[in-house]
Design a protein around this motif. Structure first.
Motif, PDB file in Angstrom:
ATOM      1  N   PRO A 131       0.835  -1.211   0.000  1.00 28.64           N
ATOM      2  CA  PRO A 131       0.000   0.000   0.000  1.00 28.64           C
ATOM      3  C   PRO A 131       0.865   1.255   0.000  1.00 28.64           C
ATOM      4  O   PRO A 131       1.986   1.256   0.507  1.00 28.64           O
ATOM      5  CB  PRO A 131      -0.804  -0.121   1.300  1.00 28.64           C
ATOM      6  N   ILE A 132       0.324   2.314  -0.591  1.00 30.29           N
ATOM      7  CA  ILE A 132       1.009   3.605  -0.631  1.00 30.29           C
ATOM      8  C   ILE A 132       0.073   4.628  -0.008  1.00 30.29           C
ATOM      9  O   ILE A 132      -1.070   4.782  -0.441  1.00 30.29           O
ATOM     10  CB  ILE A 132       1.350   4.024  -2.073  1.00 30.29           C
ATOM     11  N   ARG A 133       0.541   5.322   1.025  1.00 28.60           N
ATOM     12  CA  ARG A 133      -0.311   6.302   1.706  1.00 28.60           C
ATOM     13  C   ARG A 133       0.548   7.444   2.241  1.00 28.60           C
ATOM     14  O   ARG A 133       1.783   7.376   2.237  1.00 28.60           O
ATOM     15  CB  ARG A 133      -1.092   5.640   2.844  1.00 28.60           C
ATOM     16  N   GLY A 134      -0.132   8.494   2.683  1.00 26.11           N
ATOM     17  CA  GLY A 134       0.596   9.643   3.213  1.00 26.11           C
ATOM     18  C   GLY A 134       1.326  10.406   2.117  1.00 26.11           C
ATOM     19  O   GLY A 134       1.020  10.291   0.933  1.00 26.11           O
ATOM     20  N   TRP A 135       2.345  11.176   2.494  1.00 21.26           N
ATOM     21  CA  TRP A 135       3.038  12.022   1.527  1.00 21.26           C
ATOM     22  C   TRP A 135       3.766  11.209   0.459  1.00 21.26           C
ATOM     23  O   TRP A 135       3.997  11.691  -0.654  1.00 21.26           O
ATOM     24  CB  TRP A 135       4.057  12.921   2.243  1.00 21.26           C
ATOM     25  N   PRO A 156      -9.389  13.481  -0.435  1.00 19.62           N
ATOM     26  CA  PRO A 156      -8.602  14.557   0.171  1.00 19.62           C
ATOM     27  C   PRO A 156      -9.049  15.951  -0.255  1.00 19.62           C
ATOM     28  O   PRO A 156      -8.696  16.931   0.398  1.00 19.62           O
ATOM     29  CB  PRO A 156      -7.177  14.277  -0.334  1.00 19.62           C
ATOM     30  N   ILE A 157      -9.812  16.062  -1.334  1.00 21.08           N
ATOM     31  CA  ILE A 157     -10.223  17.366  -1.855  1.00 21.08           C
ATOM     32  C   ILE A 157     -11.401  17.923  -1.073  1.00 21.08           C
ATOM     33  O   ILE A 157     -11.366  19.052  -0.570  1.00 21.08           O
ATOM     34  CB  ILE A 157     -10.586  17.255  -3.346  1.00 21.08           C
ATOM     35  N   HIS A 158     -12.456  17.149  -0.967  1.00 19.26           N
ATOM     36  CA  HIS A 158     -13.702  17.626  -0.359  1.00 19.26           C
ATOM     37  C   HIS A 158     -13.949  17.069   1.042  1.00 19.26           C
ATOM     38  O   HIS A 158     -14.907  17.456   1.700  1.00 19.26           O
ATOM     39  CB  HIS A 158     -14.891  17.264  -1.255  1.00 19.26           C
ATOM     40  N   GLY A 159     -13.110  16.153   1.485  1.00 22.75           N
ATOM     41  CA  GLY A 159     -13.314  15.555   2.796  1.00 22.75           C
ATOM     42  C   GLY A 159     -13.887  14.154   2.687  1.00 22.75           C
ATOM     43  O   GLY A 159     -14.545  13.798   1.702  1.00 22.75           O
ATOM     44  N   THR A 160     -13.642  13.360   3.716  1.00 25.71           N
ATOM     45  CA  THR A 160     -14.000  11.944   3.708  1.00 25.71           C
ATOM     46  C   THR A 160     -14.952  11.619   4.849  1.00 25.71           C
ATOM     47  O   THR A 160     -14.602  11.789   6.014  1.00 25.71           O
ATOM     48  CB  THR A 160     -12.732  11.083   3.864  1.00 25.71           C
ATOM     49  N   PRO A 161     -16.158  11.141   4.531  1.00 24.76           N
ATOM     50  CA  PRO A 161     -17.047  10.695   5.619  1.00 24.76           C
ATOM     51  C   PRO A 161     -16.530   9.400   6.230  1.00 24.76           C
ATOM     52  O   PRO A 161     -16.063   8.505   5.522  1.00 24.76           O
ATOM     53  CB  PRO A 161     -18.391  10.480   4.911  1.00 24.76           C
ATOM     54  N   ARG A 162     -16.580   9.313   7.558  1.00 24.94           N
ATOM     55  CA  ARG A 162     -16.179   8.080   8.261  1.00 24.94           C
ATOM     56  C   ARG A 162     -17.362   7.112   8.311  1.00 24.94           C
ATOM     57  O   ARG A 162     -18.521   7.509   8.216  1.00 24.94           O
ATOM     58  CB  ARG A 162     -15.728   8.404   9.684  1.00 24.94           C
ATOM     59  N   ASN A 163     -17.046   5.847   8.498  1.00 16.70           N
ATOM     60  CA  ASN A 163     -18.103   4.851   8.598  1.00 16.70           C
ATOM     61  C   ASN A 163     -18.978   5.153   9.822  1.00 16.70           C
ATOM     62  O   ASN A 163     -18.469   5.303  10.931  1.00 16.70           O
ATOM     63  CB  ASN A 163     -17.493   3.452   8.740  1.00 16.70           C
ATOM     64  N   PRO A 164     -20.296   5.274   9.657  1.00 17.80           N
ATOM     65  CA  PRO A 164     -21.171   5.598  10.794  1.00 17.80           C
ATOM     66  C   PRO A 164     -21.094   4.593  11.935  1.00 17.80           C
ATOM     67  O   PRO A 164     -21.322   4.944  13.095  1.00 17.80           O
ATOM     68  CB  PRO A 164     -22.574   5.605  10.165  1.00 17.80           C
ATOM     69  N   HIS A 165     -20.767   3.345  11.632  1.00 18.83           N
ATOM     70  CA  HIS A 165     -20.701   2.314  12.665  1.00 18.83           C
ATOM     71  C   HIS A 165     -19.360   2.274  13.374  1.00 18.83           C
ATOM     72  O   HIS A 165     -19.271   1.819  14.512  1.00 18.83           O
ATOM     73  CB  HIS A 165     -20.998   0.935  12.061  1.00 18.83           C
ATOM     74  N   ASN A 187      -4.390  17.767 -12.067  1.00 19.18           N
ATOM     75  CA  ASN A 187      -5.316  18.350 -11.100  1.00 19.18           C
ATOM     76  C   ASN A 187      -6.030  17.296 -10.263  1.00 19.18           C
ATOM     77  O   ASN A 187      -6.910  17.625  -9.470  1.00 19.18           O
ATOM     78  CB  ASN A 187      -6.359  19.207 -11.841  1.00 19.18           C
ATOM     79  N   LEU A 188      -5.639  16.026 -10.412  1.00 19.27           N
ATOM     80  CA  LEU A 188      -6.336  14.935  -9.737  1.00 19.27           C
ATOM     81  C   LEU A 188      -5.598  14.523  -8.464  1.00 19.27           C
ATOM     82  O   LEU A 188      -4.447  14.887  -8.248  1.00 19.27           O
ATOM     83  CB  LEU A 188      -6.451  13.727 -10.675  1.00 19.27           C
ATOM     84  N   THR A 189      -6.271  13.747  -7.636  1.00 26.79           N
ATOM     85  CA  THR A 189      -5.631  13.235  -6.429  1.00 26.79           C
ATOM     86  C   THR A 189      -4.533  12.250  -6.819  1.00 26.79           C
ATOM     87  O   THR A 189      -4.597  11.593  -7.866  1.00 26.79           O
ATOM     88  CB  THR A 189      -6.652  12.530  -5.520  1.00 26.79           C
ATOM     89  N   TYR A 190      -3.545  12.112  -5.956  1.00 25.51           N
ATOM     90  CA  TYR A 190      -2.392  11.278  -6.285  1.00 25.51           C
ATOM     91  C   TYR A 190      -2.763   9.802  -6.427  1.00 25.51           C
ATOM     92  O   TYR A 190      -2.201   9.082  -7.247  1.00 25.51           O
ATOM     93  CB  TYR A 190      -1.299  11.461  -5.225  1.00 25.51           C
ATOM     94  N   GLY A 191      -3.719   9.348  -5.619  1.00 25.64           N
ATOM     95  CA  GLY A 191      -4.139   7.958  -5.730  1.00 25.64           C
ATOM     96  C   GLY A 191      -4.698   7.651  -7.108  1.00 25.64           C
ATOM     97  O   GLY A 191      -4.395   6.603  -7.701  1.00 25.64           O
ATOM     98  N   GLU A 208      -3.419   9.781   5.588  1.00 25.93           N
ATOM     99  CA  GLU A 208      -3.992   9.331   4.319  1.00 25.93           C
ATOM    100  C   GLU A 208      -5.290  10.064   4.004  1.00 25.93           C
ATOM    101  O   GLU A 208      -5.696  10.126   2.838  1.00 25.93           O
ATOM    102  CB  GLU A 208      -4.199   7.816   4.318  1.00 25.93           C
ATOM    103  N   LEU A 209      -5.940  10.616   5.023  1.00 28.00           N
ATOM    104  CA  LEU A 209      -7.122  11.420   4.762  1.00 28.00           C
ATOM    105  C   LEU A 209      -6.741  12.741   4.080  1.00 28.00           C
ATOM    106  O   LEU A 209      -7.532  13.330   3.346  1.00 28.00           O
ATOM    107  CB  LEU A 209      -7.874  11.707   6.060  1.00 28.00           C
ATOM    108  N   LYS A 210      -5.509  13.190   4.317  1.00 29.94           N
ATOM    109  CA  LYS A 210      -5.020  14.425   3.712  1.00 29.94           C
ATOM    110  C   LYS A 210      -4.421  14.190   2.330  1.00 29.94           C
ATOM    111  O   LYS A 210      -4.646  14.965   1.396  1.00 29.94           O
ATOM    112  CB  LYS A 210      -3.976  15.065   4.624  1.00 29.94           C
ATOM    113  N   TRP A 211      -3.646  13.090   2.183  1.00 29.45           N
ATOM    114  CA  TRP A 211      -2.906  12.859   0.952  1.00 29.45           C
ATOM    115  C   TRP A 211      -3.540  11.807   0.050  1.00 29.45           C
ATOM    116  O   TRP A 211      -3.279  11.792  -1.155  1.00 29.45           O
ATOM    117  CB  TRP A 211      -1.474  12.415   1.288  1.00 29.45           C
TER     118      TRP A 211
END
Length: 623
Positions: free
Chosen positions: A33-37, A264-273, A452-456, A515-518
């Protein structure tokens, strides 16, 4: 439809032909997996160094179709799996009566469901029916509901709530105007039907007048089609005509290109459970909003499980219709050979009700109008209750998920008249690769400019650019192999539903806050989440995910401790069924049975919102 083999009633039906008899073998290599900066550097390396892209492409298994070339090279390719009914075989009804009526359910069945809700109150969500009854009685108005919900979901306020993470945008004045109009209709006794005033939302993939369409990105795609008076997607227009209270645009994974819902652009909803986990995606906002109780129904889209994965991981119901059943017009389908639109709902009857409304065919659609749906399985034996179990494939799920789903299947067989049969489907591991090749090639073609897209997503699209045309054609040949084999299975077992878990993994964990940021690219986890869902997309089948219960994934070693642990440490999982082409009614009937059989396994999340209570209290304060 769906009670017997449909080969004589469907246009473009695949020739029933058993596929090659090959053992089920998975030779998938692991990819870190690749995450973070670090994801930034990885994206740049892949974009600028083609040989690195090619190495990773091969390591990811994208070249594995070449290994089965001798088995499939003589098949003709099949590019778009669109199977439609003959118009003369479809029962149509009066436009005013094409909703799901409460009196269609026998009194004994209705009483049984009321008893189940009384016995398991933790499983009770507000449904379309609940809102309808409250509005008709005058105990609540659509305006009361709108005024209760807007403070929870708006981002353009000083202190947004956690619930706003599921909403990209909500136009308050537009919502309130629609709520006032619906309230007035109820007051004057001229309601538009069961969805009038019912709160809902639509994924950002849908166009809607007055809103931008971003597809989860920084880009704006609104207004690309200007010759029409309205840019609103056909399904959304049907909701508006039915009087539904559309609260706004729901969040999604950028371009729908992964299964977590990380944005990372608009924010990530967390799992409600469990906030340590993603909702699943790409219809992340829809899954969250329904699970959290904000809305009983919402619209998503599904090119590789993007309706069913969040439905499963958020503990709600999701329907992926037959390919092409719901129209993208006046816009376009950006993943033409795999993607479709569809609903997510808190209960099965709400799911059926909204599907009945949005499936009215666009004038350009080859699909005839859908007959009036019934959720009651015929008792005359005209609808065989056969569950096809591909055991080797089923065993790809974690032991906890297998146990949960197998227990529910046994309950369906012992208490509800179903019979389980063993089936085999060839080339399933290669089929998943073929689906991935198709989706990523589509994305690379549509998005040649990625700066202009997210790195992932830049990583995924970079991989899509190195797929040779010969491998793409092998994928299309394999599509025909699979569709013809499925047709053969339905010839052997008319009316069969193919049943698996919805995902093979126990949720999608958020490992680090960075990873929520990057962003994140975890190919292994993505493939695990898509282990079963891809087949319906690749072959155009209708499919449904229904809640199966909860598993505790906190024992998995890869979960990192820098996330705050809340709740019970469990996440929901779903049971999935795939039906023959155009068998949506049969899937909904199956969902109704599973809803009853699995009521004791379901519960609302800790952050569930009692909208009705809030709306009534707000109305009382306002006098």
């Amino acid at each position: 439809m769906g009670s017997v083999s449909q080969s004589k009633r469907l246009l473009n039906y695949p020739e029933p032909l058993r596929g090659p008899d090959v053992p089920y073998v998975v030779e998938r290599k692991s990819n870190p997996p690749i995450r973070g900066w670090f994801i930034c550097a990885a994206a740049l390396i892949l974009e600028y160094l083609r040989f690195v892209r090619e190495i990773i492409w091969r390591n990811a298994g994208f070249g594995d179709l070449r290994k089965i070339r001798p088995y499939i090279e003589d098949y003709e390719p099949w590019f778009e799996p669109q199977i439609v009914p003959y118009p003369e075989d479809v029962e149509t009804t009066d436009e005013a009566k094409d909703d799901i009526q409460a009196d269609e359910i026998p009194e004994t069945e209705a009483a049984k469901r009321d008893d189940i809700q009384h016995k398991y109150p933790q499983a009770k969500y507000y449904s379309v029916d609940d809102y309808r009854k409250l509005y008709l009685s005058g105990a609540l108005t659509p305006l009361d509901v709108a005024q209760a919900l807007l403070p929870l979901i708006r981002r353009d306020v000083e202190n947004p709530t956690e619930y706003s993470s599921a909403w990209f945008d909500s136009k308050a004045e537009k919502v309130l105007a629609a709520a006032r109009a619906s309230t007035q209709r109820y007051k004057e006794g001229r309601s538009l039907g069961p969805l009038d005033g019912v709160p809902t939302g639509v994924k950002d993939e849908y166009d809607m007048d007055g809103y931008e369409t971003n597809l989860g990105s920084k880009n704006i795609y609104t207004g690309e089609i200007r010759e029409q008076d309205s840019i609103t997607t056909w399904c959304v227009r049907k909701l508006e005509e039915a009087g539904a209270l559309i609260l706004g645009k729901l969040s999604m994974h950028e371009f729908g290109l992964d299964t977590t819902g990380n944005n990372p652009i608009h924010g990530t909803p967390r799992n409600p459970h469990n906030p340590n986990y993603y909702t699943g995606g790409s219809s992340s906002g829809t899954g969250y909003a329904v699970s959290a109780g904000l809305i009983p129904i919402g619209l998503g889209s599904d090119g590789g499980g993007s309706i069913r994965i969040p439905s499963s991981l958020c503990g709600v119901f999701g329907l992926k219709p037959t390919h092409g059943r719901l129209s993208f017009k006046p816009g376009q389908n950006h993943c033409l050979t795999c993607a479709c639109l569809g609903p997510i709902a808190a209960d099965i009857k709400s799911l059926a009700t909204v599907f009945q409304v949005i499936c009215k065919p666009h004038p350009s659609s080859p699909f005839p109008p859908l007959k009036r749906l019934s959720l009651t399985t015929p008792s005359n034996g005209s609808s065989p209750k056969i569950l096809g179990i591909p055991s080797a494939w089923f065993a790809r799920a974690t032991p906890a998920i297998q146990t949960l789903c197998n227990t529910l299947i046994r309950r369906l067989c012992s208490d509800h008249g179903y019979t389980a049969v063993e089936i085999d489907i060839p080339f399933l591991p290669q089929g998943q690769i073929a689906h991935a090749i198709t989706v990523l090639t589509d994305a690379a073609t549509l998005l040649p400019e990625t700066s202009n897209l997210t790195y992932g997503n830049r990583i995924l699209i970079a991989l899509g650019t190195v797929t040779p045309a010969s491998d793409y054609m092998l994928a299309m040949k394999l599509r025909r192999v699979l569709m013809q084999h499925l047709s053969y299975l339905w010839q052997q077992y008319p009316g069969m539903l193919i049943v698996t878990p919805t995902t093979s993994c126990e949720g999608l964990p958020i490992h680090t806050k960075s990873e929520l940021k990057w962003g994140v690219n975890d190919g292994d986890r993505t493939l695990e989440s898509m282990e079963y869902v891809w087949l319906a997309n690749f072959c155009g089948l209708p499919s449904i995910s229904v809640p199966a219960g909860f598993v505790d994934p906190l024992q998995r070693k890869e979960l990192v401790n820098d996330m705050d642990v809340q709740g019970r440490g469990e996440v929901p999982v779903g049971l999935m069924a795939m039906g023959e082409w155009c068998a949506e009614e049969q899937l909904l009937q199956f969902g109704a049975v599973v809803e009853e059989a699995g009521a004791d396994r379901r519960r609302r999340p800790p952050i569930w919102v009692d909208v009705v209570k809030m709306a009534k209290e707000g109305a009382a304060v306002r006098g």
